[in-house]
Design a protein around this motif. Structure first.
Motif, PDB file in Angstrom:
ATOM      1  N   TYR A  55      -0.102 -14.446  10.003  1.00 54.68           N
ATOM      2  CA  TYR A  55       0.873 -15.207   9.222  1.00 54.68           C
ATOM      3  C   TYR A  55       0.329 -15.583   7.848  1.00 54.68           C
ATOM      4  O   TYR A  55       1.076 -15.644   6.873  1.00 54.68           O
ATOM      5  CB  TYR A  55       1.285 -16.466   9.990  1.00 54.68           C
ATOM      6  CG  TYR A  55       2.302 -17.311   9.250  1.00 54.68           C
ATOM      7  CD1 TYR A  55       3.527 -16.769   8.857  1.00 54.68           C
ATOM      8  CD2 TYR A  55       2.049 -18.642   8.937  1.00 54.68           C
ATOM      9  CE1 TYR A  55       4.458 -17.532   8.172  1.00 54.68           C
ATOM     10  CE2 TYR A  55       2.969 -19.417   8.262  1.00 54.68           C
ATOM     11  CZ  TYR A  55       4.183 -18.852   7.878  1.00 54.68           C
ATOM     12  OH  TYR A  55       5.100 -19.617   7.196  1.00 54.68           O
ATOM     13  N   VAL A  56      -0.981 -15.855   7.759  1.00 53.39           N
ATOM     14  CA  VAL A  56      -1.569 -16.209   6.462  1.00 53.39           C
ATOM     15  C   VAL A  56      -1.404 -15.050   5.478  1.00 53.39           C
ATOM     16  O   VAL A  56      -1.125 -15.262   4.293  1.00 53.39           O
ATOM     17  CB  VAL A  56      -3.051 -16.589   6.622  1.00 53.39           C
ATOM     18  CG1 VAL A  56      -3.726 -16.728   5.253  1.00 53.39           C
ATOM     19  CG2 VAL A  56      -3.181 -17.897   7.386  1.00 53.39           C
ATOM     20  N   ASP A  57      -1.555 -13.811   5.964  1.00 58.19           N
ATOM     21  CA  ASP A  57      -1.375 -12.649   5.096  1.00 58.19           C
ATOM     22  C   ASP A  57       0.069 -12.525   4.624  1.00 58.19           C
ATOM     23  O   ASP A  57       0.342 -11.970   3.554  1.00 58.19           O
ATOM     24  CB  ASP A  57      -1.781 -11.365   5.837  1.00 58.19           C
ATOM     25  CG  ASP A  57      -3.285 -11.255   6.009  1.00 58.19           C
ATOM     26  OD1 ASP A  57      -4.010 -11.921   5.251  1.00 58.19           O
ATOM     27  OD2 ASP A  57      -3.731 -10.513   6.901  1.00 58.19           O
ATOM     28  N   TYR A  58       0.997 -13.033   5.417  1.00 56.18           N
ATOM     29  CA  TYR A  58       2.409 -13.048   5.028  1.00 56.18           C
ATOM     30  C   TYR A  58       2.709 -14.228   4.116  1.00 56.18           C
ATOM     31  O   TYR A  58       3.467 -14.116   3.148  1.00 56.18           O
ATOM     32  CB  TYR A  58       3.282 -13.127   6.281  1.00 56.18           C
ATOM     33  CG  TYR A  58       4.775 -13.118   6.010  1.00 56.18           C
ATOM     34  CD1 TYR A  58       5.482 -11.922   5.966  1.00 56.18           C
ATOM     35  CD2 TYR A  58       5.481 -14.306   5.813  1.00 56.18           C
ATOM     36  CE1 TYR A  58       6.849 -11.911   5.727  1.00 56.18           C
ATOM     37  CE2 TYR A  58       6.844 -14.305   5.566  1.00 56.18           C
ATOM     38  CZ  TYR A  58       7.523 -13.098   5.530  1.00 56.18           C
ATOM     39  OH  TYR A  58       8.876 -13.082   5.277  1.00 56.18           O
ATOM     40  N   VAL A 119      -5.775 -20.426  -9.032  1.00 53.47           N
ATOM     41  CA  VAL A 119      -6.156 -21.479  -8.076  1.00 53.47           C
ATOM     42  C   VAL A 119      -5.623 -21.155  -6.686  1.00 53.47           C
ATOM     43  O   VAL A 119      -6.351 -21.234  -5.678  1.00 53.47           O
ATOM     44  CB  VAL A 119      -5.641 -22.853  -8.545  1.00 53.47           C
ATOM     45  CG1 VAL A 119      -5.851 -23.906  -7.455  1.00 53.47           C
ATOM     46  CG2 VAL A 119      -6.338 -23.273  -9.830  1.00 53.47           C
ATOM     47  N   LEU A 120      -4.347 -20.777  -6.595  1.00 57.42           N
ATOM     48  CA  LEU A 120      -3.736 -20.528  -5.299  1.00 57.42           C
ATOM     49  C   LEU A 120      -4.320 -19.278  -4.638  1.00 57.42           C
ATOM     50  O   LEU A 120      -4.503 -19.250  -3.415  1.00 57.42           O
ATOM     51  CB  LEU A 120      -2.222 -20.374  -5.462  1.00 57.42           C
ATOM     52  CG  LEU A 120      -1.374 -20.636  -4.209  1.00 57.42           C
ATOM     53  CD1 LEU A 120      -1.645 -22.033  -3.663  1.00 57.42           C
ATOM     54  CD2 LEU A 120       0.103 -20.468  -4.515  1.00 57.42           C
ATOM     55  N   ILE A 121      -4.624 -18.259  -5.423  1.00 59.66           N
ATOM     56  CA  ILE A 121      -5.267 -17.069  -4.866  1.00 59.66           C
ATOM     57  C   ILE A 121      -6.642 -17.430  -4.311  1.00 59.66           C
ATOM     58  O   ILE A 121      -7.038 -16.966  -3.237  1.00 59.66           O
ATOM     59  CB  ILE A 121      -5.374 -15.965  -5.938  1.00 59.66           C
ATOM     60  CG1 ILE A 121      -3.988 -15.351  -6.211  1.00 59.66           C
ATOM     61  CG2 ILE A 121      -6.342 -14.864  -5.505  1.00 59.66           C
ATOM     62  CD1 ILE A 121      -3.958 -14.367  -7.363  1.00 59.66           C
ATOM     63  N   ARG A 130      -6.779 -11.666   2.715  1.00 62.73           N
ATOM     64  CA  ARG A 130      -7.448 -10.589   2.003  1.00 62.73           C
ATOM     65  C   ARG A 130      -6.423  -9.546   1.554  1.00 62.73           C
ATOM     66  O   ARG A 130      -5.755  -8.922   2.392  1.00 62.73           O
ATOM     67  CB  ARG A 130      -8.495  -9.907   2.895  1.00 62.73           C
ATOM     68  CG  ARG A 130      -9.668 -10.797   3.290  1.00 62.73           C
ATOM     69  CD  ARG A 130     -10.508 -11.168   2.078  1.00 62.73           C
ATOM     70  NE  ARG A 130     -11.669 -11.986   2.454  1.00 62.73           N
ATOM     71  CZ  ARG A 130     -11.664 -13.307   2.512  1.00 62.73           C
ATOM     72  NH1 ARG A 130     -10.554 -13.974   2.217  1.00 62.73           N
ATOM     73  NH2 ARG A 130     -12.753 -13.969   2.839  1.00 62.73           N
ATOM     74  N   PRO A 131      -6.248  -9.361   0.250  1.00 65.96           N
ATOM     75  CA  PRO A 131      -5.333  -8.310  -0.213  1.00 65.96           C
ATOM     76  C   PRO A 131      -5.943  -6.927   0.003  1.00 65.96           C
ATOM     77  O   PRO A 131      -7.098  -6.690  -0.357  1.00 65.96           O
ATOM     78  CB  PRO A 131      -5.184  -8.617  -1.707  1.00 65.96           C
ATOM     79  CG  PRO A 131      -6.433  -9.351  -2.075  1.00 65.96           C
ATOM     80  CD  PRO A 131      -6.851 -10.119  -0.856  1.00 65.96           C
ATOM     81  N   HIS A 132      -5.180  -6.045   0.604  1.00 63.69           N
ATOM     82  CA  HIS A 132      -5.635  -4.672   0.831  1.00 63.69           C
ATOM     83  C   HIS A 132      -5.037  -3.790  -0.265  1.00 63.69           C
ATOM     84  O   HIS A 132      -4.122  -3.000  -0.034  1.00 63.69           O
ATOM     85  CB  HIS A 132      -5.212  -4.200   2.217  1.00 63.69           C
ATOM     86  CG  HIS A 132      -5.659  -5.120   3.314  1.00 63.69           C
ATOM     87  ND1 HIS A 132      -6.969  -5.166   3.754  1.00 63.69           N
ATOM     88  CD2 HIS A 132      -4.985  -6.052   4.044  1.00 63.69           C
ATOM     89  CE1 HIS A 132      -7.087  -6.071   4.715  1.00 63.69           C
ATOM     90  NE2 HIS A 132      -5.895  -6.625   4.906  1.00 63.69           N
ATOM     91  N   ALA A 133      -5.553  -3.951  -1.465  1.00 67.10           N
ATOM     92  CA  ALA A 133      -4.979  -3.262  -2.620  1.00 67.10           C
ATOM     93  C   ALA A 133      -6.082  -2.924  -3.611  1.00 67.10           C
ATOM     94  O   ALA A 133      -7.108  -3.611  -3.684  1.00 67.10           O
ATOM     95  CB  ALA A 133      -3.930  -4.146  -3.296  1.00 67.10           C
ATOM     96  N   GLU A 214       4.041  -5.839  -0.553  1.00 69.36           N
ATOM     97  CA  GLU A 214       3.822  -4.390  -0.493  1.00 69.36           C
ATOM     98  C   GLU A 214       2.613  -3.990  -1.333  1.00 69.36           C
ATOM     99  O   GLU A 214       1.758  -3.218  -0.890  1.00 69.36           O
ATOM    100  CB  GLU A 214       5.073  -3.662  -0.987  1.00 69.36           C
ATOM    101  CG  GLU A 214       4.915  -2.162  -1.208  1.00 69.36           C
ATOM    102  CD  GLU A 214       4.644  -1.395   0.077  1.00 69.36           C
ATOM    103  OE1 GLU A 214       4.159  -0.256  -0.012  1.00 69.36           O
ATOM    104  OE2 GLU A 214       4.929  -1.944   1.168  1.00 69.36           O
ATOM    105  N   LEU A 215       2.521  -4.525  -2.551  1.00 65.35           N
ATOM    106  CA  LEU A 215       1.407  -4.170  -3.430  1.00 65.35           C
ATOM    107  C   LEU A 215       0.072  -4.707  -2.897  1.00 65.35           C
ATOM    108  O   LEU A 215      -0.967  -4.076  -3.071  1.00 65.35           O
ATOM    109  CB  LEU A 215       1.671  -4.696  -4.838  1.00 65.35           C
ATOM    110  CG  LEU A 215       2.818  -4.007  -5.593  1.00 65.35           C
ATOM    111  CD1 LEU A 215       3.094  -4.704  -6.914  1.00 65.35           C
ATOM    112  CD2 LEU A 215       2.503  -2.537  -5.835  1.00 65.35           C
ATOM    113  N   PHE A 216       0.113  -5.881  -2.257  1.00 66.26           N
ATOM    114  CA  PHE A 216      -1.099  -6.435  -1.672  1.00 66.26           C
ATOM    115  C   PHE A 216      -1.463  -5.758  -0.348  1.00 66.26           C
ATOM    116  O   PHE A 216      -2.558  -5.969   0.172  1.00 66.26           O
ATOM    117  CB  PHE A 216      -0.948  -7.937  -1.426  1.00 66.26           C
ATOM    118  CG  PHE A 216      -1.105  -8.775  -2.670  1.00 66.26           C
ATOM    119  CD1 PHE A 216      -2.002  -8.411  -3.670  1.00 66.26           C
ATOM    120  CD2 PHE A 216      -0.368  -9.938  -2.836  1.00 66.26           C
ATOM    121  CE1 PHE A 216      -2.152  -9.196  -4.809  1.00 66.26           C
ATOM    122  CE2 PHE A 216      -0.517 -10.721  -3.971  1.00 66.26           C
ATOM    123  CZ  PHE A 216      -1.410 -10.347  -4.960  1.00 66.26           C
ATOM    124  N   GLY A 217      -0.531  -4.982   0.188  1.00 70.31           N
ATOM    125  CA  GLY A 217      -0.802  -4.276   1.439  1.00 70.31           C
ATOM    126  C   GLY A 217      -0.774  -5.161   2.660  1.00 70.31           C
ATOM    127  O   GLY A 217      -1.454  -4.877   3.656  1.00 70.31           O
TER     128      GLY A 217
END
Length: 253
Positions: A55-58, A119-121, A130-133, A214-217
């Protein structure tokens, strides 16, 4: 835009940035508020019903998009206060490019929005997101977020010019909340009633959030939404940017 217009706009931008030093609490609150929302939905309210994957990735990409819609009241208040104090009238009496005040205000807001994203990132990474991009996709996602913010900013400036008074800003600001929460920023439309899910999917912010995912995967991303995340903000700019500039030029006319 002429060199003089750019110089005038930069002068107005520096004026807005100088306000940060005199009102540090307001700046800090604007940066901390989205962090509090992220922590609240991530640990207290969240659960990710119908979300595939973590859920955190979402949530994190959705919160990044949500942040770009909120916080407009600072700009709206600044515009109405300048109107009521006669500041804009004094600027208009000077040999200054039309719209430089608005451009300077928007430039300062965009700088603060970019800092807010950083800051939020950072907080999201601390929570395990973790962005998969690749670098290109990552920058593309950030670009879509800032484009959406820029469009929402000019919607806010137009509404502030229409409202005209600081006390009216709070009432107008309420209009932003349905855009933010009737979206897929915090929950997937699959977990909503059918009619509500359809409304949510058409929300411009949902398009941005889906494209960014989508871009962050991450989960919740769908191919084909990037174009919508570009067209929606550009459409808002085509409508509200000239409206705001025209109304500004007509002040006192």
């Amino acid at each position: 835009m002429s060199v003089y217009a750019l110089t005038d706009s930069w002068t107005m931008t520096r004026r807005e940035l100088a306000h940060w030093a005199r009102q540090p609490v307001q700046v800090v609150v604007s940066l901390v508020f989205p962090v509090m929302l992220l922590l609240m939905f991530g640990y207290l309210v969240g659960g990710g019903r119908a979300v595939e994957g973590d859920y955190v990735d979402y949530l994190v990409p959705g919160m990044l998009a949500l942040t770009m819609a909120f916080g407009l009241e600072g700009t709206m208040l600044a515009v109405t206060q300048d109107l009521n104090k006669g500041v804009i009238d004094r600027f208009r009496s000077m040999p200054m490019a039309d719209g430089a005040v608005l451009v300077g205000r928007s430039a300062a807001d965009m700088l603060q929005s970019a800092i807010g994203l950083v800051v939020l990132i950072g907080v999201g990474l601390g929570l395990g997101w973790r962005p998969h991009a690749g670098p290109g996709q990552f920058l593309g996602a950030v670009g879509l977020l800032l484009l959406f913010r820029f469009a929402m900013l000019w919607v806010g400036i137009q509404l502030a010019l229409v409202a005209g008074r600081p006390e009216m800003v709070q009432a107008v600001q309420i209009l932003v909340w349905p855009v933010g929460f009737l979206s897929n920023a915090l929950a997937t439309p699959a977990a909503m009633p059918g009619w509500l899910g359809s409304v949510v999917e058409w929300n411009p912010m949902s398009q941005t959030a889906t494209a960014v995912r989508e871009l962050f995967g991450g989960p919740g991303g769908e191919s084909g939404h990037v174009w919508a995340a570009v067209v929606w903000p550009l459409g808002l700019l085509v409508v509200f940017f000239p409206l705001a500039v025209r109304r500004f030029r007509g002040l006192g006319g």
